[in-house]
Design an enzyme around this catalytic site. Structure first.
Site, PDB file in Angstrom:
ATOM      1  N   ASP A 140       0.748  -1.256  -0.022  1.00  0.00           N
ATOM      2  CA  ASP A 140      -0.106  -0.109  -0.163  1.00  0.00           C
ATOM      3  C   ASP A 140       0.919   1.108   0.101  1.00  0.00           C
ATOM      4  O   ASP A 140       1.766   1.508   0.878  1.00  0.00           O
ATOM      5  CB  ASP A 140      -0.868  -0.041   1.283  1.00  0.00           C
ATOM      6  CG  ASP A 140      -2.019   0.968   1.261  1.00  0.00           C
ATOM      7  OD1 ASP A 140      -2.208   1.523   0.125  1.00  0.00           O
ATOM      8  OD2 ASP A 140      -2.154   1.493   2.162  1.00  0.00           O
ATOM      9  N   THR A 195      -3.385   5.789  -4.018  1.00  0.00           N
ATOM     10  CA  THR A 195      -2.122   6.980  -3.479  1.00  0.00           C
ATOM     11  C   THR A 195      -0.720   6.650  -4.502  1.00  0.00           C
ATOM     12  O   THR A 195      -0.194   7.469  -4.641  1.00  0.00           O
ATOM     13  CB  THR A 195      -1.719   6.319  -1.966  1.00  0.00           C
ATOM     14  OG1 THR A 195      -1.589   4.777  -1.858  1.00  0.00           O
ATOM     15  CG2 THR A 195      -3.115   6.627  -1.058  1.00  0.00           C
ATOM     16  N   THR A 196      -0.586   5.388  -4.621  1.00  0.00           N
ATOM     17  CA  THR A 196       0.693   4.947  -5.588  1.00  0.00           C
ATOM     18  C   THR A 196       0.425   5.907  -7.104  1.00  0.00           C
ATOM     19  O   THR A 196       1.417   6.356  -7.245  1.00  0.00           O
ATOM     20  CB  THR A 196       0.696   3.647  -5.773  1.00  0.00           C
ATOM     21  OG1 THR A 196       0.647   3.034  -4.493  1.00  0.00           O
ATOM     22  CG2 THR A 196       2.194   3.234  -6.313  1.00  0.00           C
ATOM     23  N   ASP A 244      -9.429  -0.333   2.293  1.00  0.00           N
ATOM     24  CA  ASP A 244      -9.279   0.300   1.074  1.00  0.00           C
ATOM     25  C   ASP A 244     -10.484   0.066   0.048  1.00  0.00           C
ATOM     26  O   ASP A 244     -10.882   0.634  -0.540  1.00  0.00           O
ATOM     27  CB  ASP A 244      -7.906  -0.145   0.323  1.00  0.00           C
ATOM     28  CG  ASP A 244      -6.812   0.357   0.955  1.00  0.00           C
ATOM     29  OD1 ASP A 244      -6.953   1.273   1.976  1.00  0.00           O
ATOM     30  OD2 ASP A 244      -5.543   0.246   0.589  1.00  0.00           O
TER      31      ASP A 244
HETATM   32  P1  ADP Z   1      -2.732   2.673  -6.070  1.00  0.00           P
HETATM   33  O1  ADP Z   1      -2.063   2.882  -4.810  1.00  0.00           O
HETATM   34  O2  ADP Z   1      -2.522   3.871  -6.894  1.00  0.00           O
HETATM   35  O3  ADP Z   1      -3.942   2.049  -6.137  1.00  0.00           O
HETATM   36  P2  ADP Z   1      -2.464   0.153  -7.098  1.00  0.00           P
HETATM   37  O4  ADP Z   1      -0.951  -0.834  -6.771  1.00  0.00           O
HETATM   38  O5  ADP Z   1      -3.611  -0.451  -6.366  1.00  0.00           O
HETATM   39  O6  ADP Z   1      -1.907   1.533  -6.711  1.00  0.00           O
HETATM   40  O7  ADP Z   1      -2.731  -0.140  -8.394  1.00  0.00           O
HETATM   41  C1  ADP Z   1      -3.444   0.481  -9.210  1.00  0.00           C
HETATM   42  C2  ADP Z   1      -3.307   0.464 -10.920  1.00  0.00           C
HETATM   43  O8  ADP Z   1      -3.298  -0.960 -11.162  1.00  0.00           O
HETATM   44  C3  ADP Z   1      -4.637   1.111 -11.399  1.00  0.00           C
HETATM   45  O9  ADP Z   1      -3.975   1.871 -12.655  1.00  0.00           O
HETATM   46  C4  ADP Z   1      -5.345  -0.153 -12.085  1.00  0.00           C
HETATM   47  O10 ADP Z   1      -6.140   0.371 -12.958  1.00  0.00           O
HETATM   48  C5  ADP Z   1      -4.376  -1.242 -12.250  1.00  0.00           C
HETATM   49  N1  ADP Z   1      -5.080  -2.491 -12.131  1.00  0.00           N
HETATM   50  C6  ADP Z   1      -5.533  -2.912 -11.196  1.00  0.00           C
HETATM   51  N2  ADP Z   1      -6.091  -4.351 -11.488  1.00  0.00           N
HETATM   52  C7  ADP Z   1      -5.605  -4.370 -12.533  1.00  0.00           C
HETATM   53  C8  ADP Z   1      -5.612  -5.876 -13.569  1.00  0.00           C
HETATM   54  N3  ADP Z   1      -6.154  -6.942 -13.183  1.00  0.00           N
HETATM   55  N4  ADP Z   1      -5.180  -5.509 -14.699  1.00  0.00           N
HETATM   56  C9  ADP Z   1      -4.416  -4.284 -15.220  1.00  0.00           C
HETATM   57  N5  ADP Z   1      -4.274  -3.168 -14.314  1.00  0.00           N
HETATM   58  C10 ADP Z   1      -4.830  -3.402 -13.015  1.00  0.00           C
END
Ligand code: ADP
Ligand code: MG
Length: 550
Positions: A61, A94-95, A395
């Protein structure tokens, strides 16, 4: 002026001005993005954070990582603030916020070196943001409100699963997503279509170590960990439903400070105390209460009398718990025992021991339907697991809540960002003057999301971006990066869905933070403050995985 320098700053004060100050800030801000870049997306890696006391957190996270980093540089701190705001508002994204901020800052660097004034860059970024938000809104399918609507439920399930992908909840994400959506729909208030409000304070999360994550479950009611005022207390629970009383004051006779000279006087006083106590207990029994929650104290004598009357009492209940109890059971919090009558609530009562501690279950009876308070019992084999699962569930609750409230979602996997990139590249050509360079830079920065997703999945980022570009040029606006197969495809089929507000806030937060940093041309630091060198990574707790594993 006389030509004599006026010293306004203390000796030892550090000062950086002009371009060097700006570049220093840009690099410090981007260094924060570098710290979390490898965690983005479902294939992102985890980080192990060890603090000075040796306590360890393993997490994926972004904001959890950033909160643990011991960052000194003021610009770096601003980026971390942006992540925290994003976390508070949406509970996720957040990332992405931090990566976007870092990229926008880096894209500004060559422009600054080309002598384009930071205010011009800021103007260009603002124009680009406005356009980007329009595009984002344009590719956001809306979901209608209303709990009966199966389509909404399915979309919310996708939102929950997208939020939990790549975290420790991954293996159980189907069941957990159902659970999260059920909880949100249960606590969502208001007539469908209007003012649907989700207040996460209506969700209690109880962490219980000892079982597999799959045993995590939802309770239609409130569970609190609490010891009874006296161990022997039992209530007559024959028909299950009990009357709940909530007392904000104490259940005890006030202490006296009197000077007693004679035995008779003492006896009289004790008699009076007994009478007073009896009156208090009468208040409780007359209200027909079976279970009493008291915010302050219950004296041992009072506890004994409750026990004799077949009443269970709990003391030192927190204000927050009292509030939840009131909302869950419908009981009104009262300050005096004699006012309890008519203010009671009704629910099923049961007790369970978890890890040796008593947990009280207040749940809805069959005919009571859904309680306005829901509890999630988070299970996991170890404390680390339980904590990370809890973070992930938290989350997911926020994102599903946000999606439900706004009724708009965006398709993820970098698809919306690629739409923004193409639109901005076109838009940059329509803009005159130097601001167009900034718009181009902004467009390039937006590419960072699909690129990083590809990179973290071990894919060739150049090929992926080229394929993605091609797909979007051909009008496939929902095409994103399939991080499993490495192909570019329609993310709707993969159900990668995020709340529109989450992406919107990430963009706005990133631009705001970047703008703030770009407007600074003078950093004055008091004695003892280390402004660091450009490109120096933030000094934080030990980080894993070791270099090369990302
Ligand atoms: P954040 O802290 O920004 O939420 P995450 O590690 O949760 O970071 O990553 C979010 C990103 O991953 C988003 O751009 C989302 O669209 C992408 N994402 C989530 N699940 C998938 C998936 N199954 N395939 C491709 N991209 C994905
Ligand atoms: Mg996320």
């Amino acid at each position: 002026m006389m030509g004599q320098p006026i010293l306004v700053l203390k000796q030892g004060t550090q000062r950086e001005q002009g371009e060097p100050a700006l570049i220093l800030n840009i690099d410090a801000g981007s260094a924060i993005a570098d710290a979390v870049r490898t965690t983005l997306g479902p294939k992102g890696m985890d980080k192990m954070l060890v603090d000075g006391m040796g306590d360890t957190i393993i997490t994926n996270d972004g904001v959890t990582i950033l909160k643990e980093l011991d960052v000194e540089h003021p610009a770096a701190k601003m980026v971390i603030e942006a992540a925290k705001t994003q976390d508070d508002e949406c509970g996720d994204g957040t990332t992405s916020t931090v990566i976007l901020t870092g990229e926008l800052l880096q894209e500004a660097k060559p422009l600054i070196k080309e002598n384009i004034h930071p205010t011009v860059i800021v103007e260009g970024y603002q124009l680009a943001l406005k356009k980007a938000l329009e595009v984002l809104r344009g590719c956001a399918p809306s979901i209608a409100h209303g709990m009966q609507n199966e389509g909404v439920r399915d979309t919310l399930l996708s939102v929950a699963m997208t939020s939990m992908t790549g975290k420790s909840t991954e293996e159980n994400k189907h069941d957990l997503a159902e659970l999260v959506v059920d909880v949100i729909l249960a606590i969502a208030k208001g007539p469908s279509g209007q003012e649907d409000m989700v207040d996460l304070e209506d969700v209690a999360v109880v962490k219980l170590k000892g079982k597999a994550v799959g045993a995590t479950n939802r309770i239609n009611g409130l569970v609190i960990k609490k010891d009874k005022a006296s161990k022997g207390m039992r209530a007559d629970l024959s028909d299950g439903l009990v009357n709940i009383g909530l007392l904000s004051g104490s259940l005890r006779v006030k202490d006296h400070s009197v000077n007693i000279q004679q035995v008779e006087e003492l006896e009289k006083l004790m008699d009076r105390d007994d009478q007073e106590l009896l009156k208090l207990i009468d208040g409780v029994t007359e209200a027909g209460i079976n279970v009493l929650f008291v915010q302050k104290d219950i004296s041992d004598e009072a506890a004994g009398m409750l026990e004799e009357n077949g009443i269970i009492g709990f003391r030192r209940v927190t204000e927050e718990e009292m509030d939840m109890l009131s909302r869950a059971t419908g009981a009104t919090i009262t300050s005096k025992a004699k006012d309890l009558k008519g203010k009671t609530g009704r629910c099923l009562y049961s007790e369970k021991k978890h890890e040796g501690a008593l947990h009280v279950y207040l749940t809805a009876g069959d005919e009571q339907g859904t309680f306005p308070i829901q509890t999630i019992l988070v299970r996991g084999a170890t404390d680390h697991v339980v904590d990370e699962i809890e973070r992930s569930i938290h989350d997911a609750l926020s994102t599903v809540g946000v999606a439900y409230e706004e009724g708009l979602v965006n398709i993820g996997g970098g698809s919306s960002f690629m739409e923004i990139v193409l639109a901005l590249e076109k838009y940059a050509n329509e803009i005159e003057g130097r601001r167009s360079f900034a718009v181009k830079g902004f467009a390039k920065a937006m590419e960072a999301i699909p690129r990083t997703l590809a990179e973290n999945a071990g894919l060739d980022k150049i090929d992926t971006i080229l394929n993605l570009r091609k797909a979007h040029t051909e009008g496939h606006k929902y095409h994103g990066v399939n991080v499993v197969t490495g192909t570019v495809e329609d993310m709707r089929a993969l159900e990668v869905v995020e709340p529109h507000k989450l992406v919107e806030m990430a963009l706005v937060g990133a631009v705001e933070t970047c703008t703030m940093i770009l407007r600074i041309d003078d950093v004055i630091a008091s004695k003892g403050m280390d402004l660091g060198q450009p490109g120096q990574p933030p000094q934080g707790p030990q980080q894993g995985p070791p270099p090369g594993m990302g």
